[in-house]
Design a protein around this motif. Structure first.
Motif, PDB file in Angstrom:
ATOM      1  N   MET A   1      36.254 126.131 -25.393  1.00  0.00           N
ATOM      2  CA  MET A   1      36.203 125.867 -23.954  1.00  0.00           C
ATOM      3  C   MET A   1      36.836 124.516 -23.669  1.00  0.00           C
ATOM      4  SD  MET A   1      35.107 127.673 -21.410  1.00  0.00           S
ATOM      5  CE  MET A   1      34.010 128.750 -22.308  1.00  0.00           C
ATOM      6  N   ILE A   2      37.744 124.466 -22.711  1.00  0.00           N
ATOM      7  CA  ILE A   2      38.394 123.215 -22.323  1.00  0.00           C
ATOM      8  C   ILE A   2      37.665 122.670 -21.112  1.00  0.00           C
ATOM      9  CG2 ILE A   2      40.553 122.127 -21.625  1.00  0.00           C
ATOM     10  CD1 ILE A   2      42.024 124.547 -22.862  1.00  0.00           C
ATOM     11  N   ARG A   3      37.277 121.412 -21.192  1.00  0.00           N
ATOM     12  CA  ARG A   3      36.551 120.755 -20.096  1.00  0.00           C
ATOM     13  C   ARG A   3      37.483 119.750 -19.426  1.00  0.00           C
ATOM     14  NH1 ARG A   3      31.013 120.210 -19.272  1.00  0.00           N
ATOM     15  NH2 ARG A   3      30.704 121.152 -21.327  1.00  0.00           N
ATOM     16  N   VAL A   4      37.731 119.947 -18.127  1.00  0.00           N
ATOM     17  CA  VAL A   4      38.590 119.035 -17.371  1.00  0.00           C
ATOM     18  C   VAL A   4      37.741 118.337 -16.317  1.00  0.00           C
ATOM     19  CG1 VAL A   4      40.658 118.794 -15.950  1.00  0.00           C
ATOM     20  CG2 VAL A   4      40.557 120.587 -17.701  1.00  0.00           C
ATOM     21  N   PRO A   5      37.571 117.024 -16.404  1.00  0.00           N
ATOM     22  CA  PRO A   5      36.767 116.319 -15.401  1.00  0.00           C
ATOM     23  C   PRO A   5      37.554 116.064 -14.123  1.00  0.00           C
ATOM     24  CG  PRO A   5      37.563 114.774 -17.047  1.00  0.00           C
ATOM     25  CD  PRO A   5      38.020 116.144 -17.496  1.00  0.00           C
ATOM     26  N   VAL A   6      36.868 116.185 -12.990  1.00  0.00           N
ATOM     27  CA  VAL A   6      37.420 115.767 -11.694  1.00  0.00           C
ATOM     28  C   VAL A   6      36.618 114.530 -11.305  1.00  0.00           C
ATOM     29  CG1 VAL A   6      37.918 116.421  -9.313  1.00  0.00           C
ATOM     30  CG2 VAL A   6      37.957 118.161 -11.116  1.00  0.00           C
ATOM     31  N   SER A   7      37.242 113.367 -11.381  1.00  0.00           N
ATOM     32  CA  SER A   7      36.532 112.090 -11.259  1.00  0.00           C
ATOM     33  C   SER A   7      36.504 111.608  -9.810  1.00  0.00           C
ATOM     34  CB  SER A   7      37.189 111.046 -12.164  1.00  0.00           C
ATOM     35  OG  SER A   7      37.177 111.467 -13.511  1.00  0.00           O
ATOM     36  N   LEU A   8      35.345 111.776  -9.191  1.00  0.00           N
ATOM     37  CA  LEU A   8      35.182 111.401  -7.780  1.00  0.00           C
ATOM     38  C   LEU A   8      33.871 110.631  -7.576  1.00  0.00           C
ATOM     39  CD1 LEU A   8      36.342 114.766  -6.168  1.00  0.00           C
ATOM     40  CD2 LEU A   8      37.571 112.602  -6.063  1.00  0.00           C
ATOM     41  N   GLY A   9      33.554 109.755  -8.505  1.00  0.00           N
ATOM     42  CA  GLY A   9      32.325 108.982  -8.374  1.00  0.00           C
ATOM     43  C   GLY A   9      31.119 109.891  -8.353  1.00  0.00           C
ATOM     44  N   PRO A  10      30.246 109.744  -7.338  1.00  0.00           N
ATOM     45  CA  PRO A  10      29.034 110.568  -7.291  1.00  0.00           C
ATOM     46  C   PRO A  10      29.316 112.054  -7.054  1.00  0.00           C
ATOM     47  CG  PRO A  10      29.269 109.283  -5.279  1.00  0.00           C
ATOM     48  CD  PRO A  10      30.299 108.770  -6.237  1.00  0.00           C
ATOM     49  N   ARG A  11      30.535 112.399  -6.657  1.00  0.00           N
ATOM     50  CA  ARG A  11      30.911 113.807  -6.429  1.00  0.00           C
ATOM     51  C   ARG A  11      31.713 114.373  -7.602  1.00  0.00           C
ATOM     52  NH1 ARG A  11      31.734 110.936  -2.277  1.00  0.00           N
ATOM     53  NH2 ARG A  11      33.981 110.790  -2.591  1.00  0.00           N
ATOM     54  N   SER A  12      31.711 113.699  -8.726  1.00  0.00           N
ATOM     55  CA  SER A  12      32.465 114.169  -9.893  1.00  0.00           C
ATOM     56  C   SER A  12      31.874 115.468 -10.445  1.00  0.00           C
ATOM     57  CB  SER A  12      32.450 113.101 -10.991  1.00  0.00           C
ATOM     58  OG  SER A  12      33.101 111.921 -10.559  1.00  0.00           O
ATOM     59  N   TYR A  13      32.724 116.259 -11.064  1.00  0.00           N
ATOM     60  CA  TYR A  13      32.275 117.512 -11.672  1.00  0.00           C
ATOM     61  C   TYR A  13      33.272 117.922 -12.744  1.00  0.00           C
ATOM     62  CZ  TYR A  13      35.667 119.346  -8.251  1.00  0.00           C
ATOM     63  OH  TYR A  13      36.793 119.564  -7.499  1.00  0.00           O
ATOM     64  N   ASP A  14      32.896 118.937 -13.498  1.00  0.00           N
ATOM     65  CA  ASP A  14      33.749 119.446 -14.566  1.00  0.00           C
ATOM     66  C   ASP A  14      34.286 120.826 -14.204  1.00  0.00           C
ATOM     67  OD1 ASP A  14      33.485 117.257 -16.250  1.00  0.00           O
ATOM     68  OD2 ASP A  14      31.702 118.071 -17.230  1.00  0.00           O
ATOM     69  N   VAL A  15      35.499 121.097 -14.675  1.00  0.00           N
ATOM     70  CA  VAL A  15      36.092 122.427 -14.623  1.00  0.00           C
ATOM     71  C   VAL A  15      36.132 122.935 -16.055  1.00  0.00           C
ATOM     72  CG1 VAL A  15      38.101 123.794 -13.960  1.00  0.00           C
ATOM     73  CG2 VAL A  15      37.511 121.736 -12.642  1.00  0.00           C
ATOM     74  N   LEU A  16      35.472 124.054 -16.314  1.00  0.00           N
ATOM     75  CA  LEU A  16      35.461 124.652 -17.650  1.00  0.00           C
ATOM     76  C   LEU A  16      36.466 125.794 -17.693  1.00  0.00           C
ATOM     77  CD1 LEU A  16      31.635 124.794 -18.473  1.00  0.00           C
ATOM     78  CD2 LEU A  16      33.279 122.967 -18.919  1.00  0.00           C
ATOM     79  N   VAL A  17      37.381 125.743 -18.643  1.00  0.00           N
ATOM     80  CA  VAL A  17      38.462 126.723 -18.742  1.00  0.00           C
ATOM     81  C   VAL A  17      38.418 127.395 -20.101  1.00  0.00           C
ATOM     82  CG1 VAL A  17      40.945 127.112 -18.591  1.00  0.00           C
ATOM     83  CG2 VAL A  17      39.900 125.265 -17.251  1.00  0.00           C
ATOM     84  N   GLY A  18      38.430 128.720 -20.111  1.00  0.00           N
ATOM     85  CA  GLY A  18      38.484 129.452 -21.364  1.00  0.00           C
ATOM     86  C   GLY A  18      37.818 130.804 -21.252  1.00  0.00           C
ATOM     87  N   PRO A  19      37.987 131.651 -22.271  1.00  0.00           N
ATOM     88  CA  PRO A  19      37.359 132.976 -22.244  1.00  0.00           C
ATOM     89  C   PRO A  19      35.840 132.861 -22.271  1.00  0.00           C
ATOM     90  CG  PRO A  19      38.354 132.524 -24.390  1.00  0.00           C
ATOM     91  CD  PRO A  19      38.798 131.438 -23.485  1.00  0.00           C
ATOM     92  N   GLY A  20      35.189 133.591 -21.364  1.00  0.00           N
ATOM     93  CA  GLY A  20      33.728 133.586 -21.312  1.00  0.00           C
ATOM     94  C   GLY A  20      33.131 132.461 -20.488  1.00  0.00           C
TER      95      GLY A  20
END
Length: 336
Positions: free
Chosen positions: A1-20
């Protein structure tokens, strides 16, 4: 699974990319969530398990369902079920679902958390990431909306295997766009890495300009004409198909304005062609109508405004003469 962070301070989150990736839904819901409203369409056919009490809310099919009427129906459904600000909305589908469900989540109780389970290539590389939420009006696409960042995005590449061919190619329109925003050589990467690379570029731009006060507008490369084509044609073109035409148009307009040379235009035409996307206007396109719609674009603060390539790369260009737009549209029909 590839984890791509979206860095927005308190609104930050991760995008998980991959099968499943869709099976990680229960892990990414905000702590303490008791219930989840799962918004989807019948045609999506992707089941998810939030790990908490949940109810399915189905939208109608097609781009026409991305409207204020659907937002009202969803919010009324949430209210009848008793959804609270301590609960969450889960959007399962393509760009129509993620845009509409996120907008409903952003205005219901003045905002409830939303998680995107993106099931189309277009949603995975673009629509589900970045926090743009909105719907269409008869007067134009995406004219009503908010910025509402998700708490997580799940891009399950496994579900892309069942997409209809035209829907998959539509997603390649957005991928082609990223080829000119720093993602050269995408074609040589495995699918999950291609998706993740597009997400990385978008995440970096969004982190720099979350609410599109400046640089984020480059993510609309090829979209000014694309949105006009979609509206004028009653959405007979898929979004990515329209973006393919829009990318070639933007390159040819930039050449007419002296911003790029023929080699750069050929580069755009080559990428669009290799992705199997159209690169010319439909013969029935009403050019005056397209210009009228492009003048309503959200970027248009000072005359006709486009995102165009040039010596400094892709950037917003305002006050483009109508005559140059007309001439480029004419060139797009006869292939001149």
């Amino acid at each position: 699974m590839i984890r791509v962070p979206v860095s927005l301070g308190p609104r930050s989150y991760d995008v998980l990319v991959g099968p499943g990736a869709r099976h990680r839904l229960a892990e990414v819901l905000p702590a303490g969530v008791q219930r989840a409203a799962v918004v989807t369409q019948e045609s999506v056919g992707v089941a998810v398990d939030p790990g908490v009490e949940h109810r399915l809310f189905e939208m109608d099919q097609g781009e026409e369902a991305k409207c204020l009427e659907t937002v009202e129906e969803l919010c009324r459904g949430f209210a009848r079920w008793g959804l609270t600000r301590a609960d969450a909305v889960v959007a399962v589908g393509g760009g129509v679902v993620t845009d509409t469900a996120a907008f409903a989540a952003s205005v219901y109780h003045r905002g409830v958390p939303v998680v995107h389970v993106a099931t189309t290539l277009l949603a995975q590389v673009d629509a589900a990431v970045g926090g743009k939420a909105g719907v269409n009006l008869p007067e134009g696409k995406n004219l009503v909306g908010t910025f509402w960042q998700p708490v997580a995005v799940l891009c399950d590449t496994e579900v892309l295997e069942t997409l209809p061919p035209r829907e998959y190619v539509s997603g390649l329109g957005e991928m082609a766009k990223y080829s000119f925003l720093g993602a050269r050589g995408l074609e040589d990467l495995p699918l999950a890495e291609r998706v993740a690379r597009c997400v990385e570029i978008k995440a970096a731009v969004v982190a720099e300009d979350e609410r599109e006060s400046g640089r984020r507008a480059i993510l609309n490369y090829g979209h000014t004409l694309a949105h006009a084509l979609e509206t004028a044609g009653g959405y007979d073109l898929r979004h990515g198909e329209a973006v393919g035409i829009g990318l070639v148009f933007a390159a040819r307009l930039a050449r007419r304005l002296g911003r790029v040379g023929q080699e750069r235009v050929a580069d755009h035409e080559g990428v669009v062609g290799r992705y199997g996307l159209p690169g010319q206007l439909p013969a029935t396109a009403d050019h005056d109508r397209l210009i009228e719609l492009m003048a309503r674009d959200k970027k248009a603060l000072d005359g006709l405004t486009f995102v165009l390539d040039g010596p400094r790369g892709v950037e917003v260009v305002r006050g483009v003469p109508r005559g140059d737009v007309e001439a480029t549209l004419a060139e797009m029909v006869d292939g001149g």
